[in-house]
Scaffold this active site. Structure first.
Site, PDB file in Angstrom:
ATOM      1  N   LYS A  78      35.422  27.240  43.910  1.00  0.00           N
ATOM      2  CA  LYS A  78      35.199  28.671  44.153  1.00  0.00           C
ATOM      3  C   LYS A  78      33.701  28.947  44.175  1.00  0.00           C
ATOM      4  O   LYS A  78      32.965  28.437  43.311  1.00  0.00           O
ATOM      5  CB  LYS A  78      35.881  29.482  43.041  1.00  0.00           C
ATOM      6  N   SER A 159      40.924  37.232  43.309  1.00  0.00           N
ATOM      7  CA  SER A 159      39.730  37.020  44.087  1.00  0.00           C
ATOM      8  C   SER A 159      39.571  35.579  44.574  1.00  0.00           C
ATOM      9  O   SER A 159      38.817  35.337  45.512  1.00  0.00           O
ATOM     10  CB  SER A 159      38.502  37.394  43.242  1.00  0.00           C
ATOM     11  N   SER A 183      42.928  36.682  39.020  1.00  0.00           N
ATOM     12  CA  SER A 183      42.393  36.042  40.230  1.00  0.00           C
ATOM     13  C   SER A 183      42.755  34.582  40.431  1.00  0.00           C
ATOM     14  O   SER A 183      42.448  34.030  41.476  1.00  0.00           O
ATOM     15  CB  SER A 183      40.878  36.163  40.255  1.00  0.00           C
TER      16      SER A 183
HETATM   17  N1  GLN Z   1      41.976  41.999  40.947  1.00  0.00           N
HETATM   18  C1  GLN Z   1      41.274  42.095  39.714  1.00  0.00           C
HETATM   19  C2  GLN Z   1      39.963  42.825  39.926  1.00  0.00           C
HETATM   20  O1  GLN Z   1      39.710  43.185  41.009  1.00  0.00           O
HETATM   21  C3  GLN Z   1      41.065  40.759  39.100  1.00  0.00           C
HETATM   22  C4  GLN Z   1      39.946  40.006  39.684  1.00  0.00           C
HETATM   23  C5  GLN Z   1      39.688  38.726  38.946  1.00  0.00           C
HETATM   24  O2  GLN Z   1      40.519  38.261  38.184  1.00  0.00           O
HETATM   25  N2  GLN Z   1      38.501  38.211  39.140  1.00  0.00           N
HETATM   26  O3  GLN Z   1      39.224  43.041  39.045  1.00  0.00           O
END
Ligand code: GLN
Length: 495
Positions: A78, A159, A183
Site C-alpha cells: 500500500k 482505503s 480499510s
Molecule cells: N472508511 C474509513 C474512513 O474513511 C476507514 C478508512 C481506513 O480504515 N483507513 O475513515
C-alpha cells in the site's frame, strides 16, 4: 499451473521444492501487472526492474541456504508505507514525488524475510475513504463485475483498494494494507479475498503515513486465511521506534489456522442486526453461524449496547487526529510546495495545502479542527473519547462470555462508482461493522464467504480478544473451509 494461480503458501512450498524459481514467479506477476494495471489502476508505482533484481537476489540467497519465510514471494505494498528510494504518495498530490530516505518497519521486516515488492498500491487519499475514489491518482476498478450489469464500474472498497484488487486479480500473491476504520476488512470483502486488521500495537506504525494514530494498524491481504497468517507473522513484532507497539511474542499464526473451533463460544451481537440491512447479508451471517455450530462451536447471543454510537464516535475521533497529523504537510520540509515569488510563510502554507489536498481530506481536516476547537472540544471530542471508552468496555464484558464474535464485514457488496458518493454520510455508513474494532483496538478478520444475487463476493468478519489473533485465525479458517469459496473475478491474470 500458471504461477499466478498459487496461493502464497503454495508458492512458498513450490519455491522450497525448486518447482519454480523466484525469478520465474516474479516475472509472471510482473507480466500480470503489466497486462492488468492499465485497466485496474491498482498500483500507483510499478517497480518491475527492482522486483526482478530482488527476485534474482532471492534465488541466490536460497542457493546459499539463507531462505527466509517469504523468500521470493511477490507482494504489493500500500502506498502509505514509506519505502526507501521508492516514491510514496499516500494517494495524495501533496506527496507526489516524495522519495522516503527510510523504510517502514513493516516493509523492512517483509524484505528481511525475503519478500519481493512489485510496486506501490493505490489507496484513498491519506487512507480516507471506502471506495478508493478519493485517490489523487484515480480510482481502482474492482476485478469483479455484476452478473446483470457487467459494464458497471465497481469500486474495490477503500482505503486499501489497490492492494485488495491486486491480490484478487492475481497481480500479487499478497499485499499490505492499513485499517483505521475498516480499510483492510471492507476492501477484502468487496474483492473476495481475506484480510486481517490485527490488534492495535501488533504491527509497528513506524514509517506508515499517519491518518489517525490511535486507530491505524497495518495488516495483510491474502487469497486465503492461511496466507494472511503467514504474512502477519513477518509484519508483526515489537519496534522500539513506535511507542505504541506491543512488546509481545509473535505466535505462529499459520499453525492456529488448523486449530479446531470445537467448544469455542462465538458471540452474536444483538445490536448488529440493523434495519434496512440487505437480506443476503443477514442470510450469510446466519449461514456463518450454522457453519461454526456444525464445526462444534457454541453460539451465544451478546449485547454491545454502545455499538450504535461507534460510527459517529469514529467520525469525530478519526478526523480530529487526522487534522493534527496532516498539519505537517506545509510545503516546507517535504512534498509539494506552491508559492509565489513574494509569498510569505502563511501564503506558502495556504497555497500548498489548497493545491495539495483533495476534497475529502479537506473535509476531514475541517471537521477535525472544528471538534477540537475551544468551544466544541467538550461537546464533541471529549464526549467521543468517553463513548469510545464505553464501546471498549462493552467488548471487555463480552469477552467473559465468548471467545470470538461473528458479524458481517460490510452492509453491502461492492457498489459502483457514483453510487454512495453524493452524500459523504452515505459513504461513511459503509464502515458501520468495522469501526468498532478500531475504536476498541481489537483484531478483525474478513473472510470471503458467499456471493450476492449479482455474483459479487460478500465477507464475514471475525473479531477477537486483544492479541488473540490465533483464535480469530482458527475461526476464520473454519469458516473458509465450510464456505469453500471458489468463485473468481472475471478480470484476473491468466483469465
Ligand atoms: N472508511 C474509513 C474512513 O474513511 C476507514 C478508512 C481506513 O480504515 N483507513 O475513515
Amino acid at each position: 499451473m500458471h504461477p499466478t494461480d498459487f496461493t502464497l503458501a503454495g508458492a512458498v512450498a513450490a519455491l522450497e521444492e525448486g518447482v519454480i524459481s523466484a525469478e520465474e514467479l516474479t516475472r509472471a506477476h510482473v507480466e500480470a501487472v503489466e497486462a492488468l494495471n492499465p485497466r485496474l489502476n491498482a498500483l500507483i508505482t510499478v517497480t518491475a526492474d527492482q522486483a526482478m533484481e530482488a527476485a534474482r537476489a532471492s534465488d541466490a540467497r536460497r542457493k546459499r541456504g539463507e531462505a527466509g519465510p517469504l523468500e521470493g514471494i511477490p507482494l504489493a505494498i500500500k502506498d502509505l508505507f514509506c519505502t526507501e528510494g521508492v516514491q510514496t504518495t499516500a494517494g495524495s498530490k501533496i506527496l507526489e514525488g516524495f522519495i522516503p530516505p527510510y523504510e517502514s518497519t513493516v516493509t523492512s521486516q517483509l524484505k528481511r524475510d525475503g519478500a519481493v515488492f512489485l510496486g506501490k498500491a493505490n489507496l484513498d487519499e491519506f487512507a480516507m475513504g471506502s471506495s478508493n475514489l478519493t485517490s489523487a491518482y484515480g480510482g481502482v476498478l474492482n476485478p469483479w463485475s455484476r452478473r446483470n450489469d457487467p459494464d458497471a464500474r465497481l469500486v474495490p472498497g477503500g482505503s486499501s483498494g489497490g492492494s485488495a484488487a491486486a491480490v484478487a486479480a492475481r497481480m500479487a500473491l499478497g499485499a499490505t494494507g492499513t485499517d483505521t476504520g475498516g480499510s483492510i476488512r471492507q476492501p477484502a470483502a468487496f474483492c473476495g479475498i481475506a484480510g486481517i486488521k490485527p490488534t492495535y500495537g501488533r504491527c509497528s506504525r513506524f514509517g506508515i503515513v499517519a491518518y489517525a494514530s490511535s486507530l491505524d494498524q497495518a495488516g495483510p491481504f491474502g487469497r486465503t486465511v492461511e496466507d494472511c497468517a503467514i504474512l502477519l507473522r513477518s509484519m508483526a513484532g515489537f519496534d522500539p521506534k513506535d511507542s505504541t507497539s506491543a512488546d509481545r511474542p509473535v505466535p505462529d499464526f499459520a499453525a492456529a489456522c488448523g486449530r479446531s473451533v470445537k467448544g469455542l463460544r462465538i458471540g452474536v451481537p444483538r445490536e448488529y442486526h440493523m434495519d434496512g440491512m440487505p437480506a443476503e447479508i443477514e442470510k450469510l451471517w446466519r449461514q456463518g453461524l450454522d457453519w461454526l455450530r456444525e464445526a462444534g462451536a457454541e453460539i451465544v447471543d451478546i449485547s454491545l449496547p454502545h455499538a450504535r454510537y461507534a460510527l459517529p464516535t469514529y467520525y469525530i475521533v478519526a478526523p480530529a487526529e487526522a487534522s493534527s497529523n496532516l498539519a505537517r504537510y506545509d510545503g516546507v520540509r517535504f512534498g509539494k510546495r506552491v508559492a509565489e515569488p513574494n509569498s510569505d510563510l502563511r501564503d506558502l502554507y495556504e497555497r500548498t495545502r489548497a493545491a495539495g489536498f483533495g476534497a475529502e481530506v479537506r473535509r476531514r481536516i475541517m471537521i477535525g479542527t472544528y471538534v477540537l476547537s475551544a468551544g466544541y472540544y467538550d461537546a464533541y471530542y471529549l464526549k467521543a473519547q468517553k463513548v469510545r471508552a464505553l464501546i471498549a468496555r462493552d467488548f471487555r464484558e463480552a469477552w467473559s462470555k465468548v471467545d470470538a464474535i461473528l458479524a458481517p464485514a460490510t452492509p453491502s457488496a461492492a457498489f459502483a462508482e457514483g453510487e454512495n458518493s453524493d452524500d459523504p454520510v452515505q459513504m461513511y455508513l459503509n464502515d458501520v461493522f468495522t469501526v468498532t474494532a478500531n475504536l476498541a483496538g481489537l483484531p478483525g478478520l474478513s473472510v470471503p464467504a458467499g456471493l450476492d444475487p449479482q455474483g459479487l463476493p460478500l465477507g464475514l468478519q471475525v473479531l477477537g480478544r486483544p492479541f488473540d489473533e490465533e483464535t480469530v485465525f482458527a475461526v476464520g479458517a473454519a469458516l473458509e473451509r465450510a464456505a469453500d469459496f471458489r468463485a473468481l473475478p472475471g478480470m484476473r491474470a491468466g483469465a
